[in-house]
Design an enzyme around this catalytic site. Structure first.
Site, PDB file in Angstrom:
ATOM      1  N   HIS A 151      71.901  83.626   5.079  1.00 42.96           N
ATOM      2  CA  HIS A 151      70.961  83.281   4.015  1.00 42.96           C
ATOM      3  C   HIS A 151      71.127  81.829   3.567  1.00 42.96           C
ATOM      4  O   HIS A 151      70.155  81.191   3.151  1.00 42.96           O
ATOM      5  CB  HIS A 151      71.172  84.195   2.807  1.00 42.96           C
ATOM      6  CG  HIS A 151      70.623  85.574   2.981  1.00 42.96           C
ATOM      7  ND1 HIS A 151      69.312  85.906   2.706  1.00 42.96           N
ATOM      8  CD2 HIS A 151      71.208  86.720   3.397  1.00 42.96           C
ATOM      9  CE1 HIS A 151      69.120  87.188   2.929  1.00 42.96           C
ATOM     10  NE2 HIS A 151      70.248  87.707   3.362  1.00 42.96           N
ATOM     11  N   ASP A 158      65.804  89.144   3.128  1.00 46.55           N
ATOM     12  CA  ASP A 158      65.978  90.581   2.939  1.00 46.55           C
ATOM     13  C   ASP A 158      64.678  91.131   2.378  1.00 46.55           C
ATOM     14  O   ASP A 158      64.184  90.639   1.346  1.00 46.55           O
ATOM     15  CB  ASP A 158      67.120  90.874   1.961  1.00 46.55           C
ATOM     16  CG  ASP A 158      68.476  90.472   2.495  1.00 46.55           C
ATOM     17  OD1 ASP A 158      68.637  90.418   3.729  1.00 46.55           O
ATOM     18  OD2 ASP A 158      69.379  90.215   1.684  1.00 46.55           O
ATOM     19  N   GLU A 238      72.250  96.321   8.539  1.00 42.59           N
ATOM     20  CA  GLU A 238      71.343  96.325   7.387  1.00 42.59           C
ATOM     21  C   GLU A 238      69.893  96.335   7.855  1.00 42.59           C
ATOM     22  O   GLU A 238      69.427  95.350   8.442  1.00 42.59           O
ATOM     23  CB  GLU A 238      71.585  95.085   6.507  1.00 42.59           C
ATOM     24  CG  GLU A 238      72.999  94.993   5.963  1.00 42.59           C
ATOM     25  CD  GLU A 238      73.287  93.669   5.265  1.00 42.59           C
ATOM     26  OE1 GLU A 238      74.303  93.611   4.560  1.00 42.59           O
ATOM     27  OE2 GLU A 238      72.501  92.709   5.438  1.00 42.59           O
ATOM     28  N   HIS A 241      67.526  93.142   6.723  1.00 40.46           N
ATOM     29  CA  HIS A 241      68.009  91.777   6.928  1.00 40.46           C
ATOM     30  C   HIS A 241      67.416  91.184   8.209  1.00 40.46           C
ATOM     31  O   HIS A 241      67.595  91.738   9.297  1.00 40.46           O
ATOM     32  CB  HIS A 241      69.540  91.818   7.012  1.00 40.46           C
ATOM     33  CG  HIS A 241      70.201  90.501   7.257  1.00 40.46           C
ATOM     34  ND1 HIS A 241      70.872  89.825   6.273  1.00 40.46           N
ATOM     35  CD2 HIS A 241      70.317  89.741   8.378  1.00 40.46           C
ATOM     36  CE1 HIS A 241      71.387  88.706   6.769  1.00 40.46           C
ATOM     37  NE2 HIS A 241      71.061  88.634   8.047  1.00 40.46           N
TER      38      HIS A 241
END
Length: 259
Positions: A151, A158, A238, A241
């Site tokens: 990020h 996300d 995840e 993501h």
């Protein structure tokens, strides 16, 4: 949310790329009149119809409090990443769906805040909601917390899918029903059922978990396929993501605040 108008006419030179070997974060420190460096944009300047639910600006997150470096509930991304999200949104809207964003660019100071929190065994106020089955001292070992985050390079996001609000039509007009490509009932907040909430630290959040209902597995695969079509790749741990494959700063970790 409307960002400060001063950012429309000001920009900061992009921070120098760091060595991939050292991975030292770039310390971009804009002055009070500047918000973001050149090469970055607010998503709302590129696409206004994607709802934002920036969790780290508030307390609905695994820390249970606002995270350092998040001064506004806004989404900042590199320009190409924001443009790809715009393209995805345009493809989704005719099917009655929309993207919904939880986090975008994340400053290194926020990652450092995560690390300090993870090393404090006494602070577990959000455990029941975000990591009920994982001991806090195992968050590093299991890959939920790391010293660097994609990020911070500015091209990772996300997100999830949510239903568009119904169109307001004149009483004499009838809206044709829209067949959504996702399956199962929507969640109470209108989101598509992905099986777990955002940021649940658990094996249930693994993208290809085979033990989830068929509808959930279909929805995750639909999102993953859609993002891949537009140049993003996901991660196994995840389902929410995604990182732009051709990200412009693959070895640079920025540290300017989100505002």
């Amino acid at each position: 949310m409307t960002r400060p108008s001063s950012t429309a006419s000001a920009c900061l030179a992009a921070a120098l790329l760091t060595s991939a070997a050292t991975l030292t974060p770039v310390q971009a420190q804009p002055g009070p009149e500047l918000s973001i460096p050149a090469g970055f944009v607010h998503l709302t300047d590129i696409e206004q119809t994607i709802p934002l639910d920036v969790r780290y600006h508030g307390s609905n997150n695994f820390l249970g409090r606002p995270v350092r470096g998040y001064h506004a509930p806004t989404c900042i991304l590199t320009l190409p990443a924001a443009q790809r999200l715009r393209d995805i949104q345009r493809e989704l809207r005719p099917s009655g769906l929309s993207l919904k964003v939880f986090d975008c660019y994340r400053p290194q100071q926020a990652v450092d805040d995560f690390i300090a929190w993870a090393k404090d065994p006494a602070d577990q106020k959000a455990k029941a909601a975000f990591y009920p089955n994982v001991p806090k001292d195992q968050l590093f070992a299991r890959g939920f917390i790391a010293e660097r985050s994609g990020h911070s390079r500015g091209s990772t996001v996300d997100l999830t899918l949510t239903a568009l609000p119904p169109l307001r039509l004149p009483e004499t007009a009838a809206a044709a029903p829209v067949a959504r490509p996702t399956r199962g009932a929507l969640l109470p907040d209108g989101e598509v059922d992905m099986g777990t909430p955002f940021d649940l630290f658990d094996v249930q959040s693994h993208t290809d978990n085979p033990d989830l209902p068929e509808e959930v597995r279909h929805n995750r695969k639909f999102l993953e396929t859609l993002m891949l079509k537009h140049g993003f790749t996901g991660v196994q741990e995840e389902w929410w993501h995604f990182t732009l494959l051709d990200e412009p700063y693959p070895d640079t970790y920025f540290n300017f605040p989100v505002r």
